[in-house]
Design a protein around this motif. Structure first.
Motif, PDB file in Angstrom:
ATOM      1  N   PHE A  59       0.837  -1.189   0.000  1.00  0.00           N
ATOM      2  CA  PHE A  59       0.000   0.000   0.000  1.00  0.00           C
ATOM      3  C   PHE A  59       0.874   1.242   0.000  1.00  0.00           C
ATOM      4  O   PHE A  59       1.758   1.390   0.839  1.00  0.00           O
ATOM      5  CB  PHE A  59      -0.858  -0.049   1.274  1.00  0.00           C
ATOM      6  N   ASP A  60       0.644   2.132  -0.954  1.00  0.00           N
ATOM      7  CA  ASP A  60       1.366   3.396  -1.024  1.00  0.00           C
ATOM      8  C   ASP A  60       0.402   4.512  -0.638  1.00  0.00           C
ATOM      9  O   ASP A  60      -0.571   4.779  -1.357  1.00  0.00           O
ATOM     10  CB  ASP A  60       1.898   3.616  -2.444  1.00  0.00           C
ATOM     11  N   VAL A  61       0.665   5.187   0.474  1.00  0.00           N
ATOM     12  CA  VAL A  61      -0.275   6.182   0.980  1.00  0.00           C
ATOM     13  C   VAL A  61      -0.352   7.414   0.104  1.00  0.00           C
ATOM     14  O   VAL A  61      -1.241   8.260   0.286  1.00  0.00           O
ATOM     15  CB  VAL A  61       0.070   6.600   2.428  1.00  0.00           C
ATOM     16  N   THR A  62       0.563   7.552  -0.866  1.00  0.00           N
ATOM     17  CA  THR A  62       0.508   8.708  -1.761  1.00  0.00           C
ATOM     18  C   THR A  62      -0.311   8.427  -3.018  1.00  0.00           C
ATOM     19  O   THR A  62      -0.520   9.332  -3.832  1.00  0.00           O
ATOM     20  CB  THR A  62       1.918   9.151  -2.184  1.00  0.00           C
ATOM     21  N   LYS A  63      -0.779   7.191  -3.173  1.00  0.00           N
ATOM     22  CA  LYS A  63      -1.512   6.812  -4.385  1.00  0.00           C
ATOM     23  C   LYS A  63      -3.007   6.682  -4.096  1.00  0.00           C
ATOM     24  O   LYS A  63      -3.434   5.849  -3.292  1.00  0.00           O
ATOM     25  CB  LYS A  63      -0.973   5.495  -4.943  1.00  0.00           C
ATOM     26  N   LEU A  64      -3.784   7.490  -4.772  1.00  0.00           N
ATOM     27  CA  LEU A  64      -5.229   7.475  -4.553  1.00  0.00           C
ATOM     28  C   LEU A  64      -5.849   6.124  -4.875  1.00  0.00           C
ATOM     29  O   LEU A  64      -6.807   5.697  -4.211  1.00  0.00           O
ATOM     30  CB  LEU A  64      -5.900   8.571  -5.381  1.00  0.00           C
ATOM     31  N   ASP A  65      -5.342   5.442  -5.901  1.00  0.00           N
ATOM     32  CA  ASP A  65      -5.899   4.132  -6.256  1.00  0.00           C
ATOM     33  C   ASP A  65      -5.767   3.157  -5.090  1.00  0.00           C
ATOM     34  O   ASP A  65      -6.691   2.370  -4.823  1.00  0.00           O
ATOM     35  CB  ASP A  65      -5.194   3.570  -7.496  1.00  0.00           C
ATOM     36  N   ASP A  66      -4.621   3.190  -4.410  1.00  0.00           N
ATOM     37  CA  ASP A  66      -4.419   2.314  -3.257  1.00  0.00           C
ATOM     38  C   ASP A  66      -5.383   2.682  -2.128  1.00  0.00           C
ATOM     39  O   ASP A  66      -5.967   1.804  -1.469  1.00  0.00           O
ATOM     40  CB  ASP A  66      -2.980   2.410  -2.756  1.00  0.00           C
ATOM     41  N   ILE A  67      -5.530   3.980  -1.885  1.00  0.00           N
ATOM     42  CA  ILE A  67      -6.405   4.433  -0.810  1.00  0.00           C
ATOM     43  C   ILE A  67      -7.861   4.079  -1.099  1.00  0.00           C
ATOM     44  O   ILE A  67      -8.613   3.668  -0.203  1.00  0.00           O
ATOM     45  CB  ILE A  67      -6.228   5.946  -0.589  1.00  0.00           C
ATOM     46  N   GLU A  68      -8.272   4.199  -2.351  1.00  0.00           N
ATOM     47  CA  GLU A  68      -9.660   3.918  -2.713  1.00  0.00           C
ATOM     48  C   GLU A  68     -10.046   2.460  -2.470  1.00  0.00           C
ATOM     49  O   GLU A  68     -11.221   2.154  -2.227  1.00  0.00           O
ATOM     50  CB  GLU A  68      -9.907   4.278  -4.177  1.00  0.00           C
ATOM     51  N   ARG A  69      -9.068   1.550  -2.530  1.00  0.00           N
ATOM     52  CA  ARG A  69      -9.430   0.145  -2.348  1.00  0.00           C
ATOM     53  C   ARG A  69      -9.404  -0.297  -0.880  1.00  0.00           C
ATOM     54  O   ARG A  69      -9.687  -1.450  -0.568  1.00  0.00           O
ATOM     55  CB  ARG A  69      -8.529  -0.767  -3.180  1.00  0.00           C
ATOM     56  N   LEU A  70      -9.123   0.643   0.023  1.00  0.00           N
ATOM     57  CA  LEU A  70      -9.087   0.298   1.438  1.00  0.00           C
ATOM     58  C   LEU A  70     -10.410  -0.248   1.975  1.00  0.00           C
ATOM     59  O   LEU A  70     -10.424  -1.287   2.645  1.00  0.00           O
ATOM     60  CB  LEU A  70      -8.678   1.517   2.268  1.00  0.00           C
ATOM     61  N   PRO A  71     -11.533   0.427   1.742  1.00  0.00           N
ATOM     62  CA  PRO A  71     -12.787  -0.086   2.319  1.00  0.00           C
ATOM     63  C   PRO A  71     -13.104  -1.520   1.911  1.00  0.00           C
ATOM     64  O   PRO A  71     -13.494  -2.345   2.757  1.00  0.00           O
ATOM     65  CB  PRO A  71     -13.838   0.898   1.797  1.00  0.00           C
ATOM     66  N   ASP A  72     -12.938  -1.841   0.620  1.00  0.00           N
ATOM     67  CA  ASP A  72     -13.213  -3.211   0.175  1.00  0.00           C
ATOM     68  C   ASP A  72     -12.265  -4.203   0.832  1.00  0.00           C
ATOM     69  O   ASP A  72     -12.684  -5.304   1.217  1.00  0.00           O
ATOM     70  CB  ASP A  72     -13.101  -3.303  -1.350  1.00  0.00           C
ATOM     71  N   PHE A  73     -10.994  -3.827   0.947  1.00  0.00           N
ATOM     72  CA  PHE A  73     -10.037  -4.724   1.594  1.00  0.00           C
ATOM     73  C   PHE A  73     -10.426  -4.973   3.045  1.00  0.00           C
ATOM     74  O   PHE A  73     -10.402  -6.121   3.523  1.00  0.00           O
ATOM     75  CB  PHE A  73      -8.631  -4.119   1.521  1.00  0.00           C
ATOM     76  N   ILE A  74     -10.793  -3.921   3.752  1.00  0.00           N
ATOM     77  CA  ILE A  74     -11.152  -4.067   5.165  1.00  0.00           C
ATOM     78  C   ILE A  74     -12.385  -4.945   5.326  1.00  0.00           C
ATOM     79  O   ILE A  74     -12.421  -5.839   6.180  1.00  0.00           O
ATOM     80  CB  ILE A  74     -11.376  -2.674   5.794  1.00  0.00           C
ATOM     81  N   ARG A  75     -13.390  -4.706   4.503  1.00  0.00           N
ATOM     82  CA  ARG A  75     -14.601  -5.529   4.603  1.00  0.00           C
ATOM     83  C   ARG A  75     -14.292  -6.991   4.313  1.00  0.00           C
ATOM     84  O   ARG A  75     -14.803  -7.899   4.987  1.00  0.00           O
ATOM     85  CB  ARG A  75     -15.659  -5.023   3.621  1.00  0.00           C
ATOM     86  N   ARG A  76     -13.446  -7.232   3.314  1.00  0.00           N
ATOM     87  CA  ARG A  76     -13.140  -8.605   2.906  1.00  0.00           C
ATOM     88  C   ARG A  76     -12.263  -9.322   3.930  1.00  0.00           C
ATOM     89  O   ARG A  76     -12.506 -10.480   4.269  1.00  0.00           O
ATOM     90  CB  ARG A  76     -12.440  -8.583   1.547  1.00  0.00           C
ATOM     91  N   GLU A  77     -11.231  -8.641   4.437  1.00  0.00           N
ATOM     92  CA  GLU A  77     -10.243  -9.289   5.294  1.00  0.00           C
ATOM     93  C   GLU A  77     -10.572  -9.217   6.781  1.00  0.00           C
ATOM     94  O   GLU A  77     -10.210 -10.113   7.544  1.00  0.00           O
ATOM     95  CB  GLU A  77      -8.873  -8.666   5.050  1.00  0.00           C
TER      96      GLU A  77
END
Length: 269
Positions: free
Chosen positions: A64-82
Motif C-alpha cells: 500500500f502506497d499512501v501517496t496513491k489514490l488508487d491504493d487508498i480507494e481500495r481500502l474499504p473493500d479490503f477491510i470488509r473482505r479481510e
C-alpha cells in the motif's frame, strides 16, 4: 497490561518497520486482528513473520502506497473482505525532507504533503464511514516534533514541519467532528526515535554520505544537543507503541482530540 483490545480489528500504515512495526506487534499481543500496510511487499512479509515469531499471532499484510489514490480507494473493500469491520486505525506512514527552504523542489513539497497530511486525511475519509457503521472506533495519527517546534540546522524542516503541523490540527478538528459518533481521534507526536531507517535517511539527506558507526554516533549526539534535548536519550519504537496503544484503547476513553507529545522534554521555544 491488558488494554481491553482483544477481539478488535485494526490497520497500521507504515507497519513494516520502526514505530509502525512495534505498534502492530503490541496490538497483536493485546489480541487485535491487525493489518499492516506499507509499500514494499518483501518488508511486509518480514515484518509479519517477525510479529508471528514473537507473539504467536498472525497479521495480515497490505502492499500500500499512501501517496496513491488508487491504493487508498481500495481500502474499504479490503477491510470488509479481510477484517469484516474496523475498530482501530493508526496513521503512521510518513517521512521528512531536511533541506534549506530555497533548495526544496516543488516535487518534494507536493510529496511531503502527500505522504504526511494528505495521506492521513484521505485514509480517514475512507475508514471513518466503516467505523460509523459499527457505532464507534479509535484513530491515532502519528505526527512529529517538527510540527510543534522549529528545528535548527542541519534538521531544517520548512517542508516537513508544515505538513506535520497540519496533521496535528487535522486530528483536533476531526476529533470534534466525530465525537458524536463515538469515534475518538488523537495525535501522537514523537521526538527523536531510534530507528535505523530514519538514521539512514538523515545521514543521506544531511551528511550526504554513508557514515561509520562511530561517525554516526557523533553526528546523532550533535543533532540531539542542537535541538535542545535535556539529555542524549532518544526514544524507542517500543516506547511510542505503548503510547499509541494506550491512546487507542478504552483506558484512554476520556482522551479525545489530544496532542500526546513524547520527546524527552525537547525545548519547544
Amino acid at each position: 497490561m491488558d488494554l481491553g483490545l482483544s477481539g478488535k480489528t485494526g490497520l497500521v500504515t507504515g507497519g513494516s518497520k520502526g514505530i509502525g512495526l512495534e505498534t502492530a506487534r503490541l496490538l497483536a499481543r493485546e489480541g487485535v486482528d491487525v493489518v499492516i500496510a506499507a509499500r514494499r511487499p518483501d518488508a511486509l512479509r518480514e515484518a509479519a513473520a517477525d510479529i508471528a515469531a514473537t507473539t504467536g499471532r498472525q497479521v495480515r499484510t497490505l502492499p500500500f502506497d499512501v501517496t496513491k489514490l488508487d491504493d487508498i480507494e481500495r481500502l474499504p473493500d479490503f477491510i470488509r473482505r479481510e477484517l469484516g469491520h474496523i475498530d482501530l486505525l493508526v496513521n503512521n506512514a510518513g517521512t521528512g525532507i531536511y533541506k534549506p527552504f530555497l533548495e526544496v523542489t516543488d516535487d518534494e513539497l507536493l510529496h511531503g504533503m502527500a505522504i504526511n497530511f494528505f495521506a492521513q486525511f484521505r485514509i480517514c475519509q475512507r475508514v471513518v464511514p466503516l467505523m460509523k457503521e459499527i457505532g464507534g472506533g479509535s484513530i491515532v495519527n502519528v505526527s512529529g516534533a517538527t510540527g510543534i517546534r522549529v528545528t535548527s540546522a542541519p534538521m531544517l524542516s520548512s517542508c516537513t514541519g508544515p505538513a506535520k503541523s497540519a496533521e496535528i490540527r487535522f486530528s483536533k478538528v476531526l476529533a470534534s467532528e466525530l465525537a458524536p459518533f463515538k469515534i475518538r481521534v488523537n495525535c501522537v507526536v514523537p521526538g527523536y526515535v531510534y530507528t535505523p531507517e530514519r538514521y539512514a535517511l538523515w545521514e543521506r539527506d544531511i551528511v550526504k554520505r554513508q557514515l561509520s558507526a562511530e561517525e554516526a554516533e557523533t553526528e546523532r549526539l550533535s543533532w540531539t544537543s542542537n535541538q535542545g534535548m535535556l539529555d542524549t536519550h532518544w526514544g524507542t519504537p517500543e516506547e511510542l507503541a505503548n503510547l499509541i496503544a494506550f491512546a487507542l484503547s478504552g483506558a484512554a476513553g476520556y482522551v479525545n482530540g489530544a496532542v500526546l507529545v513524547a520527546d524527552n522534554a525537547m525545548d519547544k521555544s
